[in-house]
Design a protein around this motif. Sequence first.
Motif, PDB file in Angstrom:
ATOM      1  N   VAL A 117       0.812  -1.224   0.000  1.00 30.10           N
ATOM      2  CA  VAL A 117       0.000   0.000   0.000  1.00 30.10           C
ATOM      3  C   VAL A 117       0.842   1.270   0.000  1.00 30.10           C
ATOM      4  N   GLU A 118       2.143   1.158  -0.258  1.00 34.29           N
ATOM      5  CA  GLU A 118       2.996   2.344  -0.144  1.00 34.29           C
ATOM      6  C   GLU A 118       2.662   3.422  -1.176  1.00 34.29           C
ATOM      7  N   PHE A 119       2.008   3.048  -2.282  1.00 35.35           N
ATOM      8  CA  PHE A 119       1.601   4.039  -3.280  1.00 35.35           C
ATOM      9  C   PHE A 119       0.091   4.288  -3.249  1.00 35.35           C
ATOM     10  N   ASP A 120      -0.558   3.927  -2.161  1.00 37.13           N
ATOM     11  CA  ASP A 120      -2.015   4.071  -2.053  1.00 37.13           C
ATOM     12  C   ASP A 120      -2.341   5.026  -0.905  1.00 37.13           C
ATOM     13  N   PRO A 121      -2.636   6.300  -1.216  1.00 47.34           N
ATOM     14  CA  PRO A 121      -2.901   7.283  -0.155  1.00 47.34           C
ATOM     15  C   PRO A 121      -4.095   6.917   0.721  1.00 47.34           C
TER      16      PRO A 121
END
Length: 257
Positions: A128-132
Motif C-alpha cells: 500500500v505504499e503508493f495508495d494514499p
Amino acid sequence: MRKFIAIGDVHADFDTMWAALRAASCADAQGRPTPPVQAGLFQVVLIGDLVHPKNEREYARVAGLPRFNASDPDHLTLAAREQARQLDRLREYQLQAPHAVHILLGNHDDAVLHPRFVLGTSSGLKHVEFDPTHGGVPLPAHLHEWMSTFLRELRVGSAGGDLHFAHVSPLPAHTHYDDLFYADHSPKRWFVDAPDYVRMAGLQYGVYGHTQIQGGILLEDDHRFAMIDALQSREYLELMFDPASTDPVRVVRAVPF
C-alpha cells in the motif's frame, strides 16, 4: 538477427536488475544503454512487476530500515520514495533507447496506477505504499504518465506470431487485471494445466513471468515457452531472433550472473 534479453519480475530489487543488465552488456557502469542496445541489436524486455518488494525483509532493505512496519505511514513513505527514485533511473535508461527497451505492465504495476485492489502476500503483508487511502503516498505524476505507456504484450515477427512476451501468459484475458483475473487460478497454473496455450495461439515461442518457479528459469522446450520470474535466482533469458529463418526463434540460454 537480434538478441533479446528478457528479465523477470523485479519487485523493487533494482540492484539485481541493474546487475543483470550489466552482465548482459545492456547497461554500462553509469546505467546507460550500451552501443548494441542503442543500435537495436540487443533488445531488452522487462517482463513487469517493477514495484512492491516481495516480503518485509525486502521492504526493510528498500526503505533503509532495520525492520519494516506496513502500518507506519513513515515507513510506507520511505519505501515509496526509494522505489520512485529507482523508477526514475530506469525511466531515463529507457528514454535513451526507446526502440530497444521494452517494459511490460505487470499486475503490481497496474495496481499502483489504478489502486482498485490491495495486493498482498500469503503472509498478510499489504502493498500500500503508493495508495494514499491506506497510508501511502501517490506515485509522482511523471512516473504515472510513463508507467501508463507500458505494454500489455510485445509481439515480434511476421503478423506478430513468432515471438511473444507478456507478463502472465499467451491469453489476452491475462493482460487485464480485473476482478476476474484475481478470482481465477489459471494465471498461476496455466503453464502446468494447459501448456498448449502457446501453440494454440499460433506462436513460435512465448516468454512469461508472474509465477516464481523454484530453481530458476523454466525452459519448456516441448511447448515452446519460458517462465522467467527468476531474478531472485540471478538468471535472465537470452533469445536470438532471425526473421529470415524458417525457425526464427532460438533460445540461447538461461543465463546466471
